[in-house]
Design an enzyme around this catalytic site. Structure first.
Site, PDB file in Angstrom:
ATOM      1  CG  ASP A  82      -2.140   0.796   1.107  1.00 34.90           C
ATOM      2  OD1 ASP A  82      -2.627   0.927  -0.034  1.00 34.90           O
ATOM      3  OD2 ASP A  82      -2.642   1.309   2.129  1.00 34.90           O
ATOM      4  CG  HIS A  83      -0.837   4.854   0.310  1.00 39.86           C
ATOM      5  ND1 HIS A  83      -1.199   5.875  -0.526  1.00 39.86           N
ATOM      6  CD2 HIS A  83      -1.969   4.418   0.908  1.00 39.86           C
ATOM      7  CE1 HIS A  83      -2.509   6.061  -0.435  1.00 39.86           C
ATOM      8  NE2 HIS A  83      -3.002   5.185   0.423  1.00 39.86           N
ATOM      9  CG  ASP A 104       0.655   7.603  -3.158  1.00 44.03           C
ATOM     10  OD1 ASP A 104       0.538   8.482  -4.039  1.00 44.03           O
ATOM     11  OD2 ASP A 104       0.223   7.747  -2.000  1.00 44.03           O
ATOM     12  CG  HIS A 181      -5.098   7.842   4.160  1.00 39.86           C
ATOM     13  ND1 HIS A 181      -4.201   8.370   3.276  1.00 39.86           N
ATOM     14  CD2 HIS A 181      -5.630   6.755   3.551  1.00 39.86           C
ATOM     15  CE1 HIS A 181      -4.162   7.621   2.176  1.00 39.86           C
ATOM     16  NE2 HIS A 181      -5.032   6.640   2.316  1.00 39.86           N
ATOM     17  N   GLY A 182      -7.225   8.085   8.185  1.00 39.47           N
ATOM     18  CA  GLY A 182      -7.328   8.419   9.609  1.00 39.47           C
ATOM     19  C   GLY A 182      -8.782   8.580  10.022  1.00 39.47           C
ATOM     20  CG  HIS A 215      -6.964   5.033  -0.924  1.00 40.49           C
ATOM     21  ND1 HIS A 215      -5.783   4.570  -0.418  1.00 40.49           N
ATOM     22  CD2 HIS A 215      -7.007   4.607  -2.208  1.00 40.49           C
ATOM     23  CE1 HIS A 215      -5.127   3.907  -1.353  1.00 40.49           C
ATOM     24  NE2 HIS A 215      -5.850   3.911  -2.459  1.00 40.49           N
ATOM     25  N   GLY A 217     -11.189   4.224   4.449  1.00 38.56           N
ATOM     26  CA  GLY A 217     -12.426   3.543   4.858  1.00 38.56           C
ATOM     27  C   GLY A 217     -12.855   3.842   6.291  1.00 38.56           C
ATOM     28  CB  THR A 218     -10.914   4.362   9.443  1.00 35.35           C
ATOM     29  OG1 THR A 218     -10.100   3.206   9.291  1.00 35.35           O
ATOM     30  CG2 THR A 218     -11.217   4.599  10.913  1.00 35.35           C
ATOM     31  CB  VAL A 238     -10.447  -0.915   6.474  1.00 41.71           C
ATOM     32  CG1 VAL A 238     -10.776  -0.596   7.931  1.00 41.71           C
ATOM     33  CG2 VAL A 238     -11.691  -0.874   5.595  1.00 41.71           C
TER      34      VAL A 238
HETATM   35  P1  13P Z   1      -8.015   4.574   6.874  1.00 43.13           P
HETATM   36  O1  13P Z   1      -6.798   4.537   7.738  1.00 43.13           O
HETATM   37  O2  13P Z   1      -8.756   5.873   6.970  1.00 43.13           O
HETATM   38  O3  13P Z   1      -8.903   3.404   7.094  1.00 43.13           O
HETATM   39  O4  13P Z   1      -7.516   4.518   5.349  1.00 43.13           O
HETATM   40  C1  13P Z   1      -6.875   3.371   4.903  1.00 43.13           C
HETATM   41  C2  13P Z   1      -6.330   3.517   3.527  1.00 43.13           C
HETATM   42  O5  13P Z   1      -6.889   4.172   2.686  1.00 43.13           O
HETATM   43  C3  13P Z   1      -5.087   2.784   3.252  1.00 43.13           C
HETATM   44  O6  13P Z   1      -4.655   2.951   1.951  1.00 43.13           O
END
Ligand code: 13P
Length: 291
Positions: A82-83, A104, A181-182, A215, A217-218, A238
Site C-alpha cells: 500500500d502507498h 503512490d 486517511h485516519g 481509500h 475507509g475508517t 481500511v
Molecule cells: P483509513 O486509515 O482511513 O482506514 O484509510 C486506509 C487507507 O486508505 C489505506 O490505503
C-alpha cells in the site's frame, strides 16, 4: 489455489455490485485474524501492508505467511503493498511475491505520476501475475510515511482519468474523491459521490476494465459506503480502524488481567476484536458468500 492478484477479484466485485475489503495489517496476529474473518464469511480478501510494516516484519516473512494462509484457504486472497512512493521498493516487493502493488506517485506532477506508475506497472506485469494500483489526486491524512495536509489534497480530475489509466498501464485505479486517511473530524465527511460516478462511467461504462478503489475507509458511515459501491467503488481500504482495534483490545485485556502473564490470551483478545471489525466491514460491503 487461493493466491490471486487484486484485479481479478475486483472485476467480479464491480460486475456484482459489491466491494472487497482491503485491510491493512501491522503484525502477523492481525493477518491471521483478517484471513479467519474472511473465511468465516466466505468473502474474497485483500491483505495490505504499507511500507513500514513490510520493512519491519520483513517482506519475505510476510509473503511466506500470506502464501501459507492463502494456499489452504477456500477463498481468494491477494497481498497488496500500500502507498509505496519508492519505485525500487515496489519492484522488490513484486519480486518477493506481493500480488498487487500500489505505486503512490500522486504527489508528483501529472506527467511524473504517469511515468513512475508506468515503470512499476511494466516491471510488475513482467515479474508475475501481479496487478498494479495507481492514484490520481491526493487523499488527505496520514497513511504510514505518506502525509497529505487537508489544504494540499486535490480531487481527481475526471477529464484526465482515461488518459492516466491508458498511459500508466494501471490495473486498478484510486481517484481522490474527498475521503481521508485516519479518523474523520466530522460525522458527515464531504465526499464527492458524483465524481466517483462520473469516473466509473468513463472507465467502466462499456464493460469493467479498471476497478476503482476507495481509500480512507475508517469512519465512513455505512450509507456512504453503500452509495460509493453503487457509484462504482469495488475496493475499500481500511487501516486506522484495525490499528485502534489492536491497541484498544490489547490495552483492555491487560488492564483487566494485570496479574496474568499469558501472551496467548492477549493474542486471542486481539484476534477477536479484529475478526469482529472485519466481519462488520464484510457485511456492509456485501462480499459475504462471494468467494
Ligand atoms: P483509513 O486509515 O482511513 O482506514 O484509510 C486506509 C487507507 O486508505 C489505506 O490505503
Amino acid at each position: 489455489m487461493s493466491i490471486v492478484n487484486a484485479k481479478e477479484i475486483l472485476v467480479e466485485a464491480t460486475k456484482g455490485k459489491y466491494a472487497v475489503g482491503a485491510f491493512n495489517i501491522t503484525n502477523l496476529i492481525q493477518m491471521e485474524a483478517v484471513v479467519e474473518a474472511a473465511i468465516d464469511k466466505r468473502a474474497p480478501l485483500i491483505i495490505q501492508t504499507s511500507v513500514k510494516p513490510s520493512k519491519f516484519l520483513g517482506r519475505d516473512v510476510l509473503v511466506s505467511i500470506y502464501r501459507t494462509l492463502a494456499q489452504s484457504a477456500p477463498i481468494p486472497i491477494c497481498l497488496h503493498l500500500d502507498h509505496c512512493t519508492d519505485v525500487d521498493y515496489c519492484k522488490v516487493c513484486a519480486d518477493a511475491g506481493y500480488t498487487n502493488i500500489m505505486i503512490d506517485a500522486s504527489k508528483q506532477s501529472y506527467e511524473e505520476n504517469i511515468r513512475l506508475t508506468r515503470e512499476v506497472a511494466d516491471y510488475s506485469h513482467s515479474a508475475g501475475d501481479i496487478s498494479v494500483e495507481g492514484e490520481l489526486g491526493t487523499v488527505s491524512g496520514v497513511e504510514d510515511q505518506v502525509k497529505v495536509a487537508e489544504d494540499e489534497a486535490a480531487l481527481a480530475n475526471p477529464e484526465q482519468v482515461a488518459e492516466f489509466i491508458e498511459r500508466s498501464g494501471v490495473d486498478i485505479f484510486a481517484p481522490a474523491i474527498g475521503t481521508a486517511h485516519g479518523v474523520y473530524k466530522t460525522k458527515n465527511p464531504k465526499i464527492d459521490f458524483e465524481r466517483l460516478g462520473k469516473i466509473a462511467k468513463i472507465v467502466n461504462g462499456n464493460g469493467v476494465k479498471t476497478p476503482l478503489v476507495v481509500h480512507g475507509g475508517t469512519g465512513l458511515p455505512a450509507d456512504y459506503i453503500t452509495k460509493l459501491i453503487e457509484m462504482g467503488g469495488s475496493k475499500f481500504n481500511v487501516s486506522t480502524e484495525l490499528k485502534h482495534a489492536l491497541i484498544d483490545s490489547t490495552f483492555g485485556y491487560i488492564s483487566e488481567h494485570r496479574e496474568e502473564y499469558d501472551p496467548g490470551k492477549v493474542d486471542i483478545a486481539v484476534k477477536d476484536a479484529i475478526r469482529k471489525a472485519v466481519g462488520n466491514w464484510i457485511d456492509i460491503l456485501g462480499s459475504e458468500g462471494k468467494a
